[in-house]
Design a protein around this motif. Structure first.
Motif, PDB file in Angstrom:
ATOM      1  N   VAL A  46      13.093 -36.268  69.969  1.00 57.03           N
ATOM      2  CA  VAL A  46      14.018 -36.675  68.910  1.00 57.03           C
ATOM      3  C   VAL A  46      15.387 -36.031  69.121  1.00 57.03           C
ATOM      4  CG1 VAL A  46      14.451 -36.584  66.423  1.00 57.03           C
ATOM      5  CG2 VAL A  46      12.168 -37.129  67.281  1.00 57.03           C
ATOM      6  N   SER A  47      15.400 -34.735  69.507  1.00 64.60           N
ATOM      7  CA  SER A  47      16.686 -34.078  69.789  1.00 64.60           C
ATOM      8  C   SER A  47      17.420 -34.826  70.897  1.00 64.60           C
ATOM      9  CB  SER A  47      16.460 -32.636  70.262  1.00 64.60           C
ATOM     10  OG  SER A  47      15.614 -31.965  69.410  1.00 64.60           O
ATOM     11  N   THR A  91       9.415 -22.651  59.624  1.00 62.95           N
ATOM     12  CA  THR A  91       9.690 -23.539  60.748  1.00 62.95           C
ATOM     13  C   THR A  91      10.351 -24.833  60.270  1.00 62.95           C
ATOM     14  OG1 THR A  91       7.748 -22.654  61.844  1.00 62.95           O
ATOM     15  CG2 THR A  91       8.627 -24.712  62.714  1.00 62.95           C
ATOM     16  N   LEU A  92       9.848 -25.365  59.138  1.00 60.69           N
ATOM     17  CA  LEU A  92      10.363 -26.662  58.689  1.00 60.69           C
ATOM     18  C   LEU A  92      11.816 -26.586  58.220  1.00 60.69           C
ATOM     19  CD1 LEU A  92       7.272 -28.113  56.798  1.00 60.69           C
ATOM     20  CD2 LEU A  92       8.157 -28.787  59.027  1.00 60.69           C
ATOM     21  N   VAL A  93      12.267 -25.409  57.772  1.00 60.19           N
ATOM     22  CA  VAL A  93      13.673 -25.330  57.340  1.00 60.19           C
ATOM     23  C   VAL A  93      14.627 -25.144  58.513  1.00 60.19           C
ATOM     24  CG1 VAL A  93      13.121 -24.419  55.039  1.00 60.19           C
ATOM     25  CG2 VAL A  93      13.651 -22.829  56.882  1.00 60.19           C
ATOM     26  N   THR A  94      14.066 -24.972  59.733  1.00 60.88           N
ATOM     27  CA  THR A  94      14.912 -24.731  60.900  1.00 60.88           C
ATOM     28  C   THR A  94      16.134 -25.634  60.962  1.00 60.88           C
ATOM     29  OG1 THR A  94      12.995 -23.954  62.088  1.00 60.88           O
ATOM     30  CG2 THR A  94      14.898 -24.541  63.423  1.00 60.88           C
ATOM     31  N   PRO A  95      15.978 -26.972  60.856  1.00 60.80           N
ATOM     32  CA  PRO A  95      17.159 -27.820  61.046  1.00 60.80           C
ATOM     33  C   PRO A  95      18.237 -27.600  59.994  1.00 60.80           C
ATOM     34  CG  PRO A  95      15.134 -29.138  60.995  1.00 60.80           C
ATOM     35  CD  PRO A  95      14.780 -27.766  60.569  1.00 60.80           C
ATOM     36  N   LEU A 146       7.749 -34.261  58.811  1.00 61.87           N
ATOM     37  CA  LEU A 146       8.707 -33.184  58.603  1.00 61.87           C
ATOM     38  C   LEU A 146       9.035 -32.439  59.895  1.00 61.87           C
ATOM     39  CD1 LEU A 146       7.525 -31.704  55.191  1.00 61.87           C
ATOM     40  CD2 LEU A 146       9.521 -33.111  55.634  1.00 61.87           C
ATOM     41  N   VAL A 147       8.120 -32.430  60.878  1.00 64.59           N
ATOM     42  CA  VAL A 147       8.441 -31.733  62.134  1.00 64.59           C
ATOM     43  C   VAL A 147       9.295 -32.593  63.051  1.00 64.59           C
ATOM     44  CG1 VAL A 147       6.370 -30.301  62.098  1.00 64.59           C
ATOM     45  CG2 VAL A 147       6.344 -32.442  63.370  1.00 64.59           C
ATOM     46  N   THR A 148       9.551 -33.862  62.666  1.00 67.21           N
ATOM     47  CA  THR A 148      10.313 -34.763  63.528  1.00 67.21           C
ATOM     48  C   THR A 148      11.555 -34.102  64.135  1.00 67.21           C
ATOM     49  OG1 THR A 148       9.514 -36.623  62.256  1.00 67.21           O
ATOM     50  CG2 THR A 148      11.449 -37.020  63.620  1.00 67.21           C
ATOM     51  N   PRO A 149      12.434 -33.467  63.325  1.00 69.05           N
ATOM     52  CA  PRO A 149      13.677 -32.961  63.932  1.00 69.05           C
ATOM     53  C   PRO A 149      13.441 -31.876  64.970  1.00 69.05           C
ATOM     54  CG  PRO A 149      13.775 -32.862  61.525  1.00 69.05           C
ATOM     55  CD  PRO A 149      12.382 -33.178  61.888  1.00 69.05           C
TER      56      PRO A 149
END
Lengths: 461, 461, 461
Positions: free
Chosen positions: C317-318, A308-312, C309-312
């Motif tokens: 935020v989006s 999930t964290l690598v999504t962006p 880390l979940v910010t994005p």
């Protein structure tokens, strides 16, 4: 005796002579490797062999004699020969009387013989003091000196003094002896090196099975369906998107399966009215592998978090984001903040983070060194209170995230439910039954039963 | 004796009198700290000293007597004086006969004397029962009561009963005694507190060297080259961009270096045709620090993961993303999804995640409490099968990520290769040779050699 | 005796008869559960009871006799009755003479009686050999066979042979005996199962208090203030934004509180001129829970990392990012890269990552199995050198991140400072005082004091 000996020796001028001689019967691989290591650690080593001509096989500084001569030279004799040759020792019974015999043999199969090799040796030579040791160490590790793995040597025997002598040798070789009690423990010690994660087999196969099922389920719905009906090629979903759907689903189901046997046990006990009857075998086995199930669930949950964290960082996601922003820009409008969306998005993220945090905490407390430092009450508190809280948080995380899909027709491609729905069945069932079980009218009799009360005492006879 | 004593005492009305008197020779720092702690734990303490006037230095409730008088009052005497003063004990030999002498001394250097202090004491006073203990505990920790660190006290000695008496005191002080066997272990116990991560030194210096080299390599190519030839100031790359290039490169090289000595060992054994000859020293040392190399590699890999995950939060990355989107919007066009890019991006992310996951698993199994709970077969499975799988996945991750650079001329600034290429040399070499070694025609003789077979038995003599 | 016995038995044909008979006094819950388990492990079990009619309560294969008859059948008698019934054993003193009595009792409160139950039993029956064991195991765990928790059984007693016999039974039941020394340890062993994380209470309440305070502080300034003065509804900040402000603040304050008592201790010692006087009680307690404070700080820091880390992935935020890009696009301009911003953003991220990395390293070294494998010198190096480095990095991370707020008037809503400023007070104070303490003119006398030197030796008397 041992003590006096070493005191006298301490006075002697030569310090290199301090270790007592050790005899090894057998010049096979393990006998040679052990001899090498003992000579390096300062022990004089004498080998006993049928033929005294094969001296090329033994370490350089060791002596090679006949069995009888070698045995007379040492108080400790290491029997590095195979079990089916043990009866050649019977003629030597008199010489071996009172000596410490170290059985280092292993079998090829679990429980190969009715009694352990060490007990068999003790029966053959009742006058000797048999100690089981060294069978958990690999000859290759001894030889190459690379004992990265466990340095523990399990030792057992009926004679305390003999055991002490062997444990001193173990320590001198740089290994850690672990007293496992009387010779009755030899069977268990002989089975130990043959195991390959016995408790992990069922949980691993179960989780692999679930993973495979959900992977193909997702592949069908997300890639093949989209390709057929929407003419879009999303085959690259195989790398991240689908694994990141499968992992959380398997993690949640496995976590629920950790708590399901406890529910079954409570129901069975309430029904039977006693705790003094054994559970069915399948339930016993299930309860014994709960820790493993939980740890595998944690592994899947961790993968889900990283996926999930690598999504962006994914090219597909960047492209999708850009497309959305550009279309807004080209249409000359800015969408206002959707407060409900912001709430839902933040909520499921926060629930997931807290659930995962508790899950990791449970994982840390199941490390052997940590669980050895908590008492039963503390362990119960962590594993049952915090464990259920983790299950509740993770189920809520899934419900908030997938909630919108329940009523959406697009979630029922090919009339199949979305996997979020499938994943929620067992967790919700566990939580609902658990909720019933903590009602006082159910909890009170259950507590009484667990404290030893019986509804029909006659049944237990 | 000890048992009878305490049974009689248990019947006595005063419970405060239960512990037997302990005598301490020497009123130095450690002697005083130990005395304080013993008095707190209920032991009557009597100090033996040359001068009985310096009573201000000893704890309040302790008695101060001459050496001879003090020794007569107790069965256990703690020798809190330095080794070069031990010979003043010789006149007391008669009084100390049969007493338990606890040697607590430490040296200033590793292997300072030919024999350990405790063995020297035992030689001076052959009638006494010498036990080595307490030298691994710090006086400051004893005094301040803040024993956060290891509570383990290594104990060794030739007399089992004497050792038991000392271990009871150790337990009463809230510490954990650990029996290390006979007095021969004293040397090792005396060396123990002088060590500062001895196994970690080479791996740490190696990794710091690699880090420094690659840091300046990157600095030259990414910051200085860009500044000179493209007139762009990317100095802020020093904070995250460059560390995030250096970390994965060092991690991959170190991981490959964990498996390289095993390859060398196999080749040497195949060449020699026997396992019964020692490896060269450098290979032995290398093999012994493989665990440390692997853990440092894991640390670098973890840093790489976190550095990567914070990418979207960086001001520079936000700015670059915005710039890209705005330029598309201003040009009134939307780029279509590049399927190859999506595949490559998802692939290297997934490979990296799986490789890192296995890597963390390897790290967890190398925790002492976990590795003590697996047998040799399980350890080999995890460290060699899963370890190679992790190496393969991480190498593939790097190949997929950096693959496009190989053919791009921009990757050869100043005719130097990109660091991705440098990082792949050792891992690829290891994997290729390993691939050759598992061919049956190579694997079969190697397995035979490792089971003790020798090509030229004469050589081993 | 034990040894001869088992040797003779080993020659006997029936192997099922090998274990010696065990007698259990009392048919309560724990007595029955233990009896079940022993029968499963091959021990013949005989129960002693006042009434021999209640045979329905005992396990199927056990015998039920009067106390005197049962005691005569076995060398080991497990006393599964409550302490206030112990005096009924006095008439049996003659039969119990020389027998091993295993006290398994627990109390309801910590230190309920002046002496431990086992010591009380030993006083009542001075001729018997009393061993304390099994009290740390739960009857429910024994019964259900689900010993996931600690398998450790603490054993203590004055008779070494009796202890060995009990430890052999413990091992045969699949549990791990741990010798805790003489019967004096019984009090501690009886208190052990009553504890529920005693060292964790203060740190947990402190951190919960801090969390609640900062949560409502943030709620007032970020949600309520914004709603009142800016008419914006940011209530969803409760889920992630506010927790992600509170977590780092609490983590930093707790980390500083780990090092504050050490500072106080140094100042007190410098002032007093001696280390031989006890610290005030509050400081002692504080120093003893530093490890727990540090681990809770690490938990908060970990939550902060994941929340960041979940910010994005957050909808808010989006939306904010899109809005910024679209407004640039609509205004037809592209903002240039702000080099200062890039530096600041990369710096605080890098500082935070390195600080967290060291923090995790500290957490790993405080795992019991790891800290048992490092000596005092290594532990001090990690916990004090690396610990201070982590504190410096985390404080710098906060300073660089929050630095710009100090001069901004918008940071003083309702004349209250931003929580970044509050969080920096204690860490900065600790670092400044520590910086003073390492000056040679302060460090030298402190080192001398810690090595035992005293300014006014008379005071210490």
């Amino acid at each position: 005796m041992n003590k006096n000996c070493s005191n006298i020796m301490a006075l002697a001028p030569s310090t290199s002579n301090k270790r007592e001689t050790v005899c090894i019967f057998g010049t096979g691989d393990f006998g040679r490797a052990l001899g090498h290591k003992m000579i390096q650690s300062g022990y004089p080593v004498v080998y006993g062999s049928r033929s005294t001509q094969i001296s090329s096989l033994i370490p350089k500084d060791a002596e090679l004699l006949s069995h009888a001569e070698a045995a007379q030279k040492a108080a400790i004799i290491i029997i590095a020969i195979q079990r089916h040759h043990y009866n050649f020792l019977i003629p030597l019974a008199e010489i071996l009387h009172g000596k410490v015999l170290v059985d280092i043999s292993n079998n090829l199969k679990l429980n190969q013989y009715p009694e352990s090799n060490a007990e068999y040796l003790a029966q053959l030579l009742p006058g000797s003091r048999v100690v089981k040791a060294f069978n958990t160490v690999s000859a290759w590790a001894l030889q190459s000196g690379t004992l990265d793995a466990s340095r523990q040597v399990f030792v057992c025997g009926d004679d305390v003094e003999a055991k002490q002598m062997v444990m001193n040798i173990v320590r001198a070789l740089g290994l850690t002896p672990l007293d496992k009690g009387s010779l009755l423990a030899a069977q268990e010690i002989e089975n130990y090196p043959l195991q390959l994660f016995p408790m992990w087999k069922f949980p691993i196969f179960l989780s692999l099975g679930l993973t495979a099922f959900f992977f193909f389920y997702c592949l069908a719905l997300d890639v093949i369906y989209t390709y057929i009906y929407e003419k879009k090629n999303f085959s690259f979903f195989i790398a991240i998107t689908i694994p990141n759907r499968v992992c959380p689903v398997v993690a949640l189901i496995l976590l629920a399966l950790v708590y399901l046997p406890g529910i079954f046990a409570a129901i069975i006990q309430l029904y039977r009215g006693t705790k003094y009857r054994r559970f069915p075998d399948w339930l016993d086995k299930w309860m014994l592998c709960r820790k493993q199930l939980g740890l595998i669930a944690l592994a899947f949950a961790s993968l889900h978090v990283v996926f999930t964290l690598v999504t962006p960082m994914r090219a597909f996601v960047s492209w999708r984001t850009s497309k959305g922003i550009i279309s807004q820009a080209l249409n000359n409008k800015t969408e206002p903040l959707n407060n409900t969306n912001a709430w839902i998005s933040d909520c499921y993220l926060a629930l997931g983070i807290l659930g995962f945090f508790l899950f990791v905490l449970l994982g840390i407390t199941s490390l052997p060194s940590v669980s050895n430092n908590v008492n039963w009450r503390e362990f119960r508190f962590v594993q049952s209170k915090l464990g259920y809280l983790a299950l509740i948080l993770c189920t809520a995380h899934t419900l908030v995230y997938g909630g919108k899909w329940f009523l959406s027709p697009s979630a029922y491609k090919w009339y199949l439910p979305n996997i979020y729905m499938l994943s929620l069945v067992i967790p919700c069932a566990v939580l609902v039954v658990k909720f019933v079980l903590i009602f006082p009218c159910v909890d009170k009799p259950l507590t009484q039963i667990r404290q030893g009360w019986e509804r029909n005492p006659k049944h237990s006879k």
